[in-house]
Motif scaffolding. Sequence first.
Motif, PDB file in Angstrom:
ATOM      1  N   CYS A 182       0.865  -1.178   0.000  1.00  0.00           N
ATOM      2  CA  CYS A 182       0.000   0.000   0.000  1.00  0.00           C
ATOM      3  C   CYS A 182       0.902   1.229   0.000  1.00  0.00           C
ATOM      4  O   CYS A 182       0.834   2.058  -0.904  1.00  0.00           O
ATOM      5  N   LYS A 232       0.353   9.465   0.177  1.00  0.00           N
ATOM      6  CA  LYS A 232      -0.885   8.725   0.411  1.00  0.00           C
ATOM      7  C   LYS A 232      -2.078   9.665   0.572  1.00  0.00           C
ATOM      8  O   LYS A 232      -1.951  10.744   1.148  1.00  0.00           O
ATOM      9  N   GLN A 247      -1.098   6.648 -11.291  1.00  0.00           N
ATOM     10  CA  GLN A 247      -2.370   6.182 -10.730  1.00  0.00           C
ATOM     11  C   GLN A 247      -3.160   7.375 -10.205  1.00  0.00           C
ATOM     12  O   GLN A 247      -2.624   8.217  -9.493  1.00  0.00           O
ATOM     13  N   LYS A 261      -8.693   4.713 -10.906  1.00  0.00           N
ATOM     14  CA  LYS A 261      -9.600   4.016  -9.993  1.00  0.00           C
ATOM     15  C   LYS A 261     -10.992   4.635 -10.118  1.00  0.00           C
ATOM     16  O   LYS A 261     -11.127   5.837 -10.362  1.00  0.00           O
ATOM     17  N   HIS A 281      -8.660  -3.193  -1.881  1.00  0.00           N
ATOM     18  CA  HIS A 281      -9.403  -2.092  -1.260  1.00  0.00           C
ATOM     19  C   HIS A 281     -10.883  -2.400  -1.148  1.00  0.00           C
ATOM     20  O   HIS A 281     -11.564  -1.881  -0.270  1.00  0.00           O
TER      21      HIS A 281
END
Length: 338
Positions: free
Chosen positions: A92, A121, A173, A198, A263
Motif C-alpha cells: 500500500c 498517500k 495512478q 480508480k 481495497h
Amino acid sequence: MWLLLKQGVEPAGLLKELQAEGIVAQARKIGERWALEVTENGFTPEAFLRWEEIERVISDKPLFPLVARWQGEVSVGEWRRGESPLWIAGPCSVERKQELLSLALSLRQAGVHALRGGAYKARTSPYTFQGLGEEALDWLAEAKALSGLPLCVEVVSERHLPLYQEKGIDILQVGARNMDNYWLLQEVASLHLPVLLKRNPQAHLEEWLLAAEYLLLHGAPWVLLCERGIRTFERNLRYTLDVGVFSVARQQTALPLIADPSHAAGHWQYVAALGYAALAAGAEGIMVEVHADPLCARSDAAQQLTLEQFLAFKEKAEGLYACLHSRGVAQPLQPRLE
Ligand code: PEP
Ligand code: MN
C-alpha cells in the motif's frame, strides 16, 4: 442529431422555422410520432428545446467519443493482453527500502508485470501516515532498476508531477478520491503517460468513463480502468466490488478493465475470492496489495497479503483464468464502437 416531436405535433411548421435558421432537417415518422433528423449545424442539443414542439433532443454523438472509440496497444512490462491476467502488485505504502527491493525481486520472479507502492498517500485521517514522499519515489526507482518492473504510483497533487517524471514512474495512478478531480486529471494526462484510473466508490460507470475521457482528451495514450469497490449499504467488507461493471463497461470501451480486490475487501482473507470473481466477470487483470510484513504496515495493514498468500492466490487465479478462457466462458466481449 434527432429532434423528437411531442405527440400529435405535425412537422411542417417546425421544418420551415428551422430552414429559416439555416438548419437542414428531414422528417421521419417513428411509431405514432414525428422526429426530425438534423445535420451538423453548430447548435447545441439544448438550443433546440426553445421550440416547444420538441420533446427531446437525441444526440448521436457518444458522451465519451475517445473512450468509446479507443483502439490501441497497451503495454505493461511483459504482459500480453488476452493471454493472461495483468498483475500489478506491491505494498500500500512504501515504508522501508530493503523490504521494497527484495519484495520487488520476488514479485518479478513470480511473474508480476508492474510494481505498485504509495509515496504520497491519500488518507482519510490527517493524523495517519501520509507516505514518505520523495524518498519513497527514490526507492521505487531503485526497485525498478533492480527488478526491471515498471512502476505504477498514485499521484495526489499536480505539484508532485515533475518528481514523478524525474524518477521515471511509468503508470500514473489516479486514486478513488481523485477520480473526479478534473483539473488534476488534465495535469496528469499532460505527461502523456498511461494512467490507472480508480473508480470513485460513489461514481456511476458513465462518470468514471467521462473521467477517462478527460485523460484521453488531454494526452494520456491509454487508461487502465480499475474497479475497486463501490459504497453500498453492506458493511461486512470495506466496499462492494461491482462485478457487473466489467461486462457493461466492455460494451462501451476497449480500454483495459482491471479489479483491485484489496481495497474492496478491506481484509486479506477475502481478497482472493473477490479477485476470482472479478476475473470470472471479465476483469483483465488484478491490482493487489502485497507487503513483506502486513502486520507492521503503516497503512491498510488488514488487507495486505503476504508474499506467500499472494503466490497462492496468483497461481489459482491463473488456473481459473485459463479455464474460463479455454471453455469460452470469459471470451472478451466485443466493445460497441460508435
Ligand atoms: C491505493 O491503491 O493505494 C488506494 C489508496 O486505493 P483507492 O484510491 O482505491 O482507495
Ligand atoms: Mn491501500
